[in-house]
Enzyme design. Structure first.
Site, PDB file in Angstrom:
ATOM      1  N   CYS A 341       0.789  -1.239   0.000  1.00  0.00           N
ATOM      2  CA  CYS A 341       0.000   0.000   0.000  1.00  0.00           C
ATOM      3  C   CYS A 341       0.818   1.285   0.000  1.00  0.00           C
ATOM      4  CB  CYS A 341      -1.066   0.002   1.093  1.00  0.00           C
ATOM      5  SG  CYS A 341      -0.621  -0.823   2.606  1.00  0.00           S
ATOM      6  N   ARG A 370       7.669 -10.714   5.338  1.00  0.00           N
ATOM      7  CA  ARG A 370       7.393 -10.407   6.729  1.00  0.00           C
ATOM      8  C   ARG A 370       8.130 -11.387   7.616  1.00  0.00           C
ATOM      9  NH1 ARG A 370       0.844  -9.472   6.101  1.00  0.00           N
ATOM     10  NH2 ARG A 370       1.064  -7.813   4.566  1.00  0.00           N
ATOM     11  N   GLN A 388       0.874 -11.252  -2.637  1.00  0.00           N
ATOM     12  CA  GLN A 388      -0.522 -10.892  -2.429  1.00  0.00           C
ATOM     13  C   GLN A 388      -1.158 -10.525  -3.760  1.00  0.00           C
ATOM     14  OE1 GLN A 388       0.195  -7.524   0.234  1.00  0.00           O
ATOM     15  NE2 GLN A 388      -0.841  -8.681   1.845  1.00  0.00           N
ATOM     16  N   ASP A 390      -2.909  -8.128  -4.501  1.00  0.00           N
ATOM     17  CA  ASP A 390      -3.267  -6.902  -3.812  1.00  0.00           C
ATOM     18  C   ASP A 390      -3.881  -5.880  -4.756  1.00  0.00           C
ATOM     19  OD1 ASP A 390      -3.418  -5.424  -1.553  1.00  0.00           O
ATOM     20  OD2 ASP A 390      -1.261  -5.056  -1.350  1.00  0.00           O
ATOM     21  N   HIS A 392      -5.462  -1.551  -4.384  1.00  0.00           N
ATOM     22  CA  HIS A 392      -5.930  -0.446  -3.550  1.00  0.00           C
ATOM     23  C   HIS A 392      -6.846   0.424  -4.365  1.00  0.00           C
ATOM     24  CE1 HIS A 392      -2.311  -1.935  -1.531  1.00  0.00           C
ATOM     25  NE2 HIS A 392      -3.078  -1.771  -0.473  1.00  0.00           N
ATOM     26  N   LYS A 476     -11.694  -4.419   8.903  1.00  0.00           N
ATOM     27  CA  LYS A 476     -11.666  -5.247   7.706  1.00  0.00           C
ATOM     28  C   LYS A 476     -12.760  -6.299   7.704  1.00  0.00           C
ATOM     29  CE  LYS A 476      -8.073  -8.155   9.716  1.00  0.00           C
ATOM     30  NZ  LYS A 476      -6.960  -9.038   9.455  1.00  0.00           N
ATOM     31  N   HIS A 522      -8.274  -1.445   0.787  1.00  0.00           N
ATOM     32  CA  HIS A 522      -7.272  -2.490   0.507  1.00  0.00           C
ATOM     33  C   HIS A 522      -8.065  -3.767   0.275  1.00  0.00           C
ATOM     34  CE1 HIS A 522      -4.095  -0.257   3.005  1.00  0.00           C
ATOM     35  NE2 HIS A 522      -5.217   0.348   3.315  1.00  0.00           N
TER      36      HIS A 522
END
Length: 651
Positions: A341, A370, A388, A390, A392, A476, A522
């Site tokens: 992000c 991570r 991910q 992912d 946004h 979330k 997200h």
RNA sequence: GCCGACGUAGCUCAGGGGUAGAGCGCUUCCUUGGUAAGGAAGAGGUCAUGGGUUCAAUUCCCAUCGUUGGCUCCA
């Protein structure tokens, strides 16, 4: 003088009159002796009670048996007491923490003091449990005063129970006693230990007292019990079956991925077949996202430390993550990217945005790193480097709910397409008691939480809500799917965020020509490619639908005389975008079929003399067998049709 | 990170104080076969790594690494 009566309403709505003080067990007897033998407990006005407890007022009563979830958990709770009794008999002087039922079975946390207990001793405890259960000792409830309870456990020297007692109010404390064992417990319990006919202690593990890692670690014993021996056997068989679906085992067998000590723990290596599978999943989602108005972006794997200081990630996770990388001369600090992000925020800032540009949906299959605690790593479901799916969405405040609903649709589409029909949706809000764990002001949080709650309600999603489970920058909605052992894993996630746009000072120009702050959503329908593949493997047992299968077919020549023809068929299938190969080994056809079946390749095309002369193949479907001979043009049509069906059938 | 268990051939696993075994896989040869395992021969292991105990360690002990069941954590 007539006896006092109570009216009992049964679940089917019938009302019966009984004498005051009747127990639910006696009610069961009045219905049928057989039923009474199976009654474990009863739900009286919504509360689970001992079957023997007298009912003094008019009540709704539901008798609970093994077939009710609450009956099962009562059974297992009582089993925990039985295990404790067995343990105390075998290891005098041990102390007990808590012993609740869990989803399947129960556990008890035990402090063995100086005595040693290891896995080999479990069987001994099982035997003792069964021995004690044969005594059919009743579970006897006893109300005790706080002072008496304290003195009992002081005498016993059990500081854990004393600590539990400290939090309890006088007048609401009860003991349960069966045989020689007495425990602090609010109940309820099954009538007697004789109901427990089969016991299996599964494993032992360390567990911190009260889940607090600063406190003493107790030995946790997990077990499961059943009212019939046969049910235990069935359960053990089920576990064996689940083992066959373990994605770690299938990943190795099907050559999808591996790990290497040398590369490092939690860092998966994708083999050619696994990569093929991942690419198919990726392309599937890319296509869906394209239709939904997303645009793709790409960002690097590291980012300057200041990026994460701005986003708040550094403050929040800096200590518990991979340490910064430094440039040799300037000593500049970079972090391995833990999230996409912040990068996407900077893409948003590339140029001034107008309200007409929004929503801007930036998507990236972004790989992040991570530092997960070593004990937490697990196959592909919990790793240190993962990708991910992912994206946004930057939108105006008035678009948040609509965009959120669109994302729900996308996630549901993905889940349906892959046959995940058994999932849980969870709304995770912040912990109102512990607001300093999160960034941002109350107003932003309220708005974000309201948007999620309203959107899910309007989509008619059945959700459960958890406080304190939110991400640190926003609430979330998570989609959780179970693996082969029925453990839930979070896959899809959607998060509303008013905070990062502020921290990155994102703006757009509104129709009023004023500057405004966009809202970020997200989202990741798969969650991570790694975890998604893992759960997909466990759900399909490696038998992927044709469109996803990394190896869609294999051509099996009867003998090497037909190798050339097999190659020709293979090339034509490849031209038509199918993925597969030819089994050129010097083996008999029976052997080639067996191996193809075991490697779960969906289609086998057998070619021999007959086929090579007539320009055909003999099709064999995995798990189904011979489908007969098809001319090549029919084969292509057949495969095309099967491919579409495989996408549609799961849609 | 913490507690427990485990680590032997590419895979699945047996063994055990006197420097290793099986099945599958792999290589070679024979076989050229019709819908779930054709035959034979052969190669392949510093028994995770490093220390210690011992005349001798793959085996016993300790540490490290990795895997694993839990606990804690999870952007």
């Amino acid at each position: 003088m007539s006896e006092q009566k109570v009216n009992i309403t049964l679940p089917d709505g019938t009302v019966k009159e009984y004498k005051k003080g009747i127990s639910s067990y006696e009610i069961a007897i009045s219905i049928s002796e057989g039923l009474a033998r199976n009654v474990l407990a009863a739900k009286v006005n919504g509360e689970v009670w001992d079957a023997s407890r007298p009912i003094q007022n008019d009540s709704n009563v539901q008798l609970l048996t093994w077939n009710d979830d609450q009956g099962k958990s009562t059974f297992w709770h009582s089993s925990a007491h039985l295990m404790a009794e067995a343990l105390e008999a075998l290891y005098p002087g041990i102390k007990f923490g808590i012993g609740p039922p869990v989803e399947t079975g129960f556990y008890y946390d035990v402090d063995f003091g100086s005595q040693v207990f290891n896995a080999e001793d479990l069987e001994k405890v099982e035997q003792k449990m069964l021995e004690l259960s044969r005594q059919k000792n009743a579970f006897i409830r006893e109300e005790v005063s706080k002072a008496d309870a304290i003195s009992y456990f002081e005498k016993k020297g059990d500081e854990y129970k004393l600590e539990l007692l400290a939090d309890l109010e006088d007048g609401s404390i009860s003991f349960y006693k069966q045989g020689n064992f007495t425990d602090l417990c609010k109940g309820p319990h099954i009538p007697d230990t004789g109901f427990i006919k089969a016991a299996k202690l599964m494993n032992i593990a360390g567990a911190y007292w009260r889940g607090d890692e600063t406190r003493k670690q107790l030995t946790r014993l997990y077990g499961v019990t059943f009212p019939k021996k046969k049910e235990l056997d069935e359960y053990l068989t089920l576990l064996e079956e689940a083992k066959k679906r373990d994605h770690r085992k299938l990943g190795k067998e099907l050559e999808l991925f591996t790990f290497s000590e040398k590369v490092g723990q939690g860092l998966p290596l994708w083999l050619p077949r696994g990569t093929e599978l991942r690419e198919k999943l990726t392309n599937f989602l890319k296509k869906a996202q394209q239709k939904a108005g997303y645009v793709s972006v790409m960002t690097p794997h590291i980012g300057s430390k200041s990026l994460y200081v701005t986003s708040g990630h550094y403050e929040k996770y800096g200590e518990d993550s991979f340490k910064p990388i430094r440039t040799p001369n300037e000593n500049e600090e970079f972090l391995l990217k833990p999230m996409n992000c912040p990068h996407h925020c900077e893409i948003y800032k590339f140029k001034p945005r107008s309200y007409k540009d929004l929503p801007l949906r930036l998507a990236e299959f972004g790989t992040v790193y991570r530092y997960e605690q070593s004990g937490e790593l697990h196959g592909l479901t919990r790793v240190r480097g993962f990708t991910q799916d992912d994206a946004h969405i930057f939108c105006r405040p008035d678009q948040v709910k609509e965009e959120f609903k669109k994302v729900i649709d996308l996630v549901l589409y993905v889940f349906e397409s892959l046959g995940f029909d058994d999932f849980i949706t969870q709304i995770s809000l912040r912990d109102p008691e512990n607001k300093q764990k999160y960034i941002g002001d109350d107003e932003a949080w309220d708005k974000a939480e309201t948007a999620i709650i309203e959107a899910t309600r309007e989509k008619g999603l059945k959700t459960k809500t958890e406080l304190g489970e939110a991400a640190f920058y926003g609430p979330k909605l998570d989609f959780m799917v179970k693996d082969a052992l029925k453990r839930s894993w979070q896959l899809g996630t959607i998060q509303v965020d008013y905070n990062l746009p502020k921290r990155f000072d994102l703006e757009y120009v509104g129709s009023d020509n004023q500057k405004h702050r966009p809202v970020m959503i997200h989202r990741a329908p798969f969650g991570s490619m790694e975890r998604f593949v893992a759960i997909l493997l466990e759900n399909t047992e490696g038998k992927f639908p044709l469109w996803l299968s990394p190896v869609q077919y294999i051509i099996l020549p009867i003998s090497e005389k037909y190798a050339e023809y097999a190659n020709k068929v293979n090339e034509e299938l490849m031209v038509k975008d199918f993925t597969g190969n030819v089994d050129h080994r010097d083996e008999k056809i029976g052997r080639k079929i067996r191996d193809a079946e075991l490697s779960k390749i969906p289609y086998m095309f057998i070619v021999g003399e007959k086929e090579s002369e007539s320009g055909s193949v003999s099709i064999r479907k995995q798990g189904e067998g011979d489908l007969g001979t098809f001319e090549l043009k029919d084969l292509f049509a057949y495969m095309q049709n099967e491919l579409e069906k495989s996408l549609k059938s799961v849609r």
